[in-house]
Write an enzyme that holds these catalytic residues in place. Structure first.
Site, PDB file in Angstrom:
ATOM      1  N   ASP A   1       0.119  -5.289  -0.831  1.00 41.67           N
ATOM      2  CA  ASP A   1       0.523  -5.377   0.570  1.00 41.67           C
ATOM      3  C   ASP A   1       0.238  -6.777   1.100  1.00 41.67           C
ATOM      4  O   ASP A   1      -0.687  -7.444   0.636  1.00 41.67           O
ATOM      5  CB  ASP A   1      -0.257  -4.357   1.411  1.00 41.67           C
ATOM      6  N   MET A   2       1.004  -7.198   2.077  1.00 44.42           N
ATOM      7  CA  MET A   2       0.811  -8.529   2.649  1.00 44.42           C
ATOM      8  C   MET A   2      -0.632  -8.730   3.119  1.00 44.42           C
ATOM      9  O   MET A   2      -1.224  -9.798   2.919  1.00 44.42           O
ATOM     10  CB  MET A   2       1.769  -8.740   3.824  1.00 44.42           C
TER      11      MET A   2
END
Length: 221
Positions: A66-67
């Site tokens: 995930d970012m």
């Protein structure tokens, strides 16, 4: 991952740290705030994938973070390596560990087995759904507890690899990850300016050379 319309993407700049490299693979330490792969809009194109491709033009991403998650991210340098690594992940022959800071006092160790499905009305949010969700398993081990901040440090080992799995499973057992703007009810309470989830180690047998590989990254919190 889908991004909100009001989202302003400001990824950290600077070169990526390479943690491991051989003739087939390159493994980096992805900073929090950087997308693993380009987003749909031009202003969301900066990503670990494009930065790695600038140095290794044939590189292909093998999994994603995930970012908001930092840590170990692996790329295959060519197609044969990509295929071999994909089979390795599918066979669950890769051992991944994460370190997280979660709200509240988490004790001991255990397993979260809660099926997950996309919450389509609130994408990219995921949710537990016993009827329609895909089987999802996470092992956890409590490490330390900071009573002053009411935060536990925990080692997480995903058995399956569902989207947002660790984040949803920690919320499910009442210990959301600090700084998580999607799942923590009060993300601003975090002592950090980020979500406290880090991919800390990766262990596997290199599928083409047969070498045993164990990669350990530095913890940012």
């Amino acid at each position: 991952m889908p991004l909100n319309n009001d989202f302003v993407y400001c990824p950290p700049q600077g070169s990526l740290k390479i943690l491991y490299e051989d003739q087939d693979l390159v493994v980096i330490d992805k900073p929090a705030g950087l997308l693993s792969v380009p987003g749909r809009l031009p202003e969301h194109h900066d990503s670990a994938y494009l930065r790695v491709r600038a140095e290794f033009p044939e590189a292909r991403i093998t999994h994603r973070l995930d970012m908001a998650t930092s840590g170990i991210l692996m790329f295959a340098k060519h197609r044969d390596a990509e295929v071999a690594v994909s089979k390795m992940f599918q066979a669950r022959q890769v051992q991944k560990h994460y370190i997280a800071l979660v709200q509240g006092q988490l004790l001991g160790e255990g397993e979260v087995s809660a099926p997950l499905i996309t919450d389509w009305e609130n994408r990219p949010r995921q949710m537990v759904h016993t009827g329609l969700g895909k089987p999802s398993q996470t092992l956890y081990q409590a490490l330390t507890y900071d009573a002053g901040q009411d935060i536990s440090r925990v080692l997480l080992t995903p058995i399956t690899g569902r989207s947002h799995q660790l984040r949803v499973h920690m919320l499910y057992i009442g210990h959301p990850i600090t700084g998580d703007k999607i799942y923590h009810p009060e993300p601003q309470r975090s002592p950090l300016q980020r979500m406290a989830l880090h991919a800390s180690s990766l262990a596997f047998q290199q599928p083409l050379s047969g070498e045993q590989v164990h990669i350990q990254g530095n913890l940012p919190f």
